[in-house]
Design an enzyme around this catalytic site. Structure first.
Site, PDB file in Angstrom:
ATOM      1  N   ARG A 186      29.771  23.855  35.605  1.00 34.85           N
ATOM      2  CA  ARG A 186      31.094  23.177  36.187  1.00 34.85           C
ATOM      3  C   ARG A 186      30.768  22.481  36.600  1.00 34.85           C
ATOM      4  O   ARG A 186      31.613  21.705  36.060  1.00 34.85           O
ATOM      5  CB  ARG A 186      31.112  24.933  36.813  1.00 34.85           C
ATOM      6  CG  ARG A 186      31.358  25.506  36.826  1.00 34.85           C
ATOM      7  CD  ARG A 186      31.420  26.738  38.278  1.00 34.85           C
ATOM      8  NE  ARG A 186      31.589  28.414  37.499  1.00 34.85           N
ATOM      9  CZ  ARG A 186      30.526  28.739  37.718  1.00 34.85           C
ATOM     10  NH1 ARG A 186      30.606  28.826  39.269  1.00 34.85           N
ATOM     11  NH2 ARG A 186      30.498  29.983  37.896  1.00 34.85           N
ATOM     12  N   CYS A 192      26.263  33.713  26.897  1.00 33.63           N
ATOM     13  CA  CYS A 192      25.456  34.608  26.614  1.00 33.63           C
ATOM     14  C   CYS A 192      24.683  35.531  26.550  1.00 33.63           C
ATOM     15  O   CYS A 192      24.109  35.968  27.264  1.00 33.63           O
ATOM     16  CB  CYS A 192      25.743  34.411  28.864  1.00 33.63           C
ATOM     17  SG  CYS A 192      27.437  35.996  28.173  1.00 33.63           S
TER      18      CYS A 192
HETATM   19  N1  SAH Z   1      33.662  32.051  33.269  1.00 33.91           N
HETATM   20  C1  SAH Z   1      33.568  33.473  35.044  1.00 33.91           C
HETATM   21  C2  SAH Z   1      32.546  33.712  34.333  1.00 33.91           C
HETATM   22  C3  SAH Z   1      33.085  34.184  33.343  1.00 33.91           C
HETATM   23  S1  SAH Z   1      32.392  36.811  32.908  1.00 33.91           S
HETATM   24  C4  SAH Z   1      32.544  32.013  35.752  1.00 33.91           C
HETATM   25  O1  SAH Z   1      32.419  30.596  35.821  1.00 33.91           O
HETATM   26  O2  SAH Z   1      32.454  33.080  36.868  1.00 33.91           O
HETATM   27  C5  SAH Z   1      33.043  37.022  31.883  1.00 33.91           C
HETATM   28  C6  SAH Z   1      34.675  37.153  32.077  1.00 33.91           C
HETATM   29  O3  SAH Z   1      35.567  37.864  31.212  1.00 33.91           O
HETATM   30  C7  SAH Z   1      34.731  38.784  33.142  1.00 33.91           C
HETATM   31  O4  SAH Z   1      35.227  38.632  34.234  1.00 33.91           O
HETATM   32  C8  SAH Z   1      34.828  39.898  32.381  1.00 33.91           C
HETATM   33  O5  SAH Z   1      36.300  40.592  32.610  1.00 33.91           O
HETATM   34  C9  SAH Z   1      35.672  38.546  30.874  1.00 33.91           C
HETATM   35  N2  SAH Z   1      36.453  39.567  30.029  1.00 33.91           N
HETATM   36  C10 SAH Z   1      36.101  40.294  28.957  1.00 33.91           C
HETATM   37  N3  SAH Z   1      36.817  40.532  28.042  1.00 33.91           N
HETATM   38  C11 SAH Z   1      38.243  39.769  28.152  1.00 33.91           C
HETATM   39  C12 SAH Z   1      39.390  39.666  27.186  1.00 33.91           C
HETATM   40  N4  SAH Z   1      38.621  39.911  26.063  1.00 33.91           N
HETATM   41  N5  SAH Z   1      39.737  38.841  27.918  1.00 33.91           N
HETATM   42  C13 SAH Z   1      40.121  37.998  28.793  1.00 33.91           C
HETATM   43  N6  SAH Z   1      38.820  38.326  29.624  1.00 33.91           N
HETATM   44  C14 SAH Z   1      37.771  38.796  29.697  1.00 33.91           C
END
Ligand code: SAH
Length: 537
Positions: A357, A480
């Protein structure tokens, strides 16, 4: 036992026999029994019993018996005089968990003292107590739980990998979660490991043969001391990193030589995950070490990952020490978050992305789209530098938190509930354009079988994002999935760029933060890839 140890003991043994003769000659006629116990799942059972004169007992029987119990039961060849003795020895060695024990019955007091001395000093036998009638002295020595592995397993260890799979386990004399002595096919000692009787990963090494062993007896106490030293080192390393956050990882499993253990710090609270039978059994000692080393106000066990079911362990969330509030405030890169440690994803936040970030923020400008935003980590840090920020997540809870965090930190974020796949297509149809896009999806490839589908998913979102990006814009794209390695991921993104008919440069190739280090030789510890890309035209 080492030859040197044998030599050291030799004079004492003679002393004992000589003293016994001198001090208490009639005692040679007294009965001394040797009983060998086998520890079953939850009780102790007598599997062999012999009676012998004391002298005979000392010279002939006790040593093979304790050797058999102490070392590797398979070494305990019959040294007894008769067939009955041989049978008894064999029964001992046939048992998986033998505990050598001696019962000394009805002997005179001076002789009892001598025996006590002998058992404790010479045979290294530990513990002595009387039964309920006060009649007998019991001396018990637990056998070291041990596991023999195949030549292939031994090679794997030699290559530095700390896991041994079930297929490479040749013989087990241990119970679920034991710290075991690991031997190669030719009985060579290879070190100590945590043993699991359920997981495909049967052994997780704690110490190699060269490293300090978890203790002479392989017992819990010394393994706990080893774990405590490792915790101390892991925590000291994190302190040296000058991390710009009050939430970060203190212990990253294998990469801290604490296999299957995770410890995250959220301000004054700790969250632990014990992901194997061995670590689960050591949680009380781990908690007590963490209390001494960190002095947290509370420790929560987020033992709810599905991986625990592979170990036959329950999925549960427990407060292990102190108190843990419903919401804990932490800061990261100047942004405050209220975190739900009990119900949030992972242990509450995605701590592994902190440094990505910060790096991505250097390029962020104009219109920002944060896809898979969760609680808004990228949206909030990058959004401070952008004119407009849209965040998308499929989870309503996550989006509610993005809004709450955005308001609290004074960053304007348009947080939307939606499926990123649909939203990207919709935006493309509407002709939307962005200067900065973040793609941080969940692991699309949870196992090897799902890699082909995962590739399709990664390519799709990267293709759409590159189309939505203005020339000169920045794409921060992450994966990941351990099963999609860095080279695979680079190839997928390249494919997407070809399909999007655009040229892309790699500005930064990044990974999980420094508090989640990668252990060389253990690819499983390198799971998070983050590329910062620039669209040229
Ligand atoms: N970018 C975030 C972490 C992401 S984790 C950070 O920096 O903290 C992945 C996220 O994707 C989760 O919150 C989950 O709810 C969401 N997710 C999973 N599949 C998805 C989809 N098809 N569309 C939108 N969000 C999704």
């Amino acid at each position: 036992m080492a030859a040197a140890g044998e030599r050291r003991r030799e004079p004492q043994r003679h002393d004992f026999v000589r003293q016994a003769k001198r001090d208490d000659a009639p005692a040679h006629g007294e009965d001394v029994g040797v009983v060998v116990l086998a520890r079953q799942a939850r009780h102790v059972e007598i599997v062999a019993e012999r009676r012998a004169h004391a002298g005979h007992f000392v010279r002939r029987d006790l040593f093979p018996l304790t050797a058999a119990a102490q070392h590797d039961a398979a070494i305990g060849a019959a040294v007894g005089d008769g067939a009955a003795d041989a049978d008894a020895d064999r029964r001992i060695v046939d048992r998986r968990l033998a505990v050598g024990a001696v019962i000394v019955d009805a002997v005179s007091e001076p002789r009892e003292r001598l025996l006590q001395m002998f058992f404790q000093c010479e045979a290294g036998v530990v513990g002595a107590h009387r039964n309920s009638h006060g009649q007998r002295l019991y001396y018990v020595r637990e056998m070291i739980p041990s596991v023999v592995i195949s030549a292939r397993g031994e090679n794997r260890l030699r290559d530095g990998h700390p896991w041994i799979y079930r297929a490479d386990v040749a013989d087990v004399r241990a119970q679920a979660g034991d710290v075991v002595l690991v031997r190669g096919p030719r009985a060579r000692v290879l070190g100590h490991a945590l043993y699991s009787d359920r997981s495909q990963i049967a052994l997780r090494m704690l110490a190699g043969a060269a490293a300090p062993a978890p203790g002479a007896s392989g017992g819990d106490v010394d393994a706990d001391a080893l774990i405590r030293r490792r915790l101390d080192a892991a925590i000291a390393f994190r302190e040296s990193l000058a991390i710009d956050a009050t939430a970060y990882r203190l212990v990253h499993g294998e990469a801290d030589l604490l296999p299957s253990l995770i410890v995250d710090r959220y301000g004054e609270y700790l969250v632990v995950q014990a992901l194997s039978q061995g670590m689960d059994r050591r949680l009380p000692a781990i908690v007590s070490a963490l209390q001494d080393l960190v002095h947290p106000r509370g420790i929560l066990a987020r033992n709810d990952p599905r991986a625990r079911t592979l170990e036959g362990l329950e999925q549960r969330v427990d407060v292990l020490a102190g108190e843990v509030p419903e919401s804990v405030r932490v800061t990261e890169l100047g942004i405050a978050y209220d975190v739900d440690l009990r119900r949030g994803q992972k242990t509450g936040l995605f701590l592994d992305q902190r440094e990505n970030r910060a790096a991505a923020a250097q390029y962020a400008r104009g219109r920002l789209l944060d896809c898979f935003s969760y609680n808004g980590g990228f949206a909030l840090v990058l959004g401070r530098r952008c004119q407009e920020t849209i965040a998308i997540d499929v989870s309503e809870d996550a989006v509610a938190r993005v809004r709450q965090n955005a308001a609290q930190n004074g960053v304007a974020v348009d947080a939307r509930v939606g499926n990123v796949f649909d939203e990207l297509r919709g935006m493309e149809r509407l002709g939307e354009r962005f200067d900065t896009i973040v793609l941080d999806p969940p692991a699309f490839a949870k196992n090897k079988a799902s890699v082909a589908n995962a590739r399709g998913g990664y390519k799709e979102i990267n293709l759409r994002a590159l189309k939505l990006l203005e020339p000169g814009g920045t794409l921060v794209t992450c994966s990941c999935s351990y099963h999609v390695n860095e080279a695979d991921f680079a190839e997928i993104v390249y494919d997407a760029a070809l399909d999007a008919q655009t040229h892309v440069t790699v500005v930064e190739k990044r990974m999980q933060g420094r508090d989640h280090p990668v252990l060389l030789g253990v690819p499983e510890t390198y799971y998070l890839k983050c590329f910062i890309l620039r669209k040229l035209a």
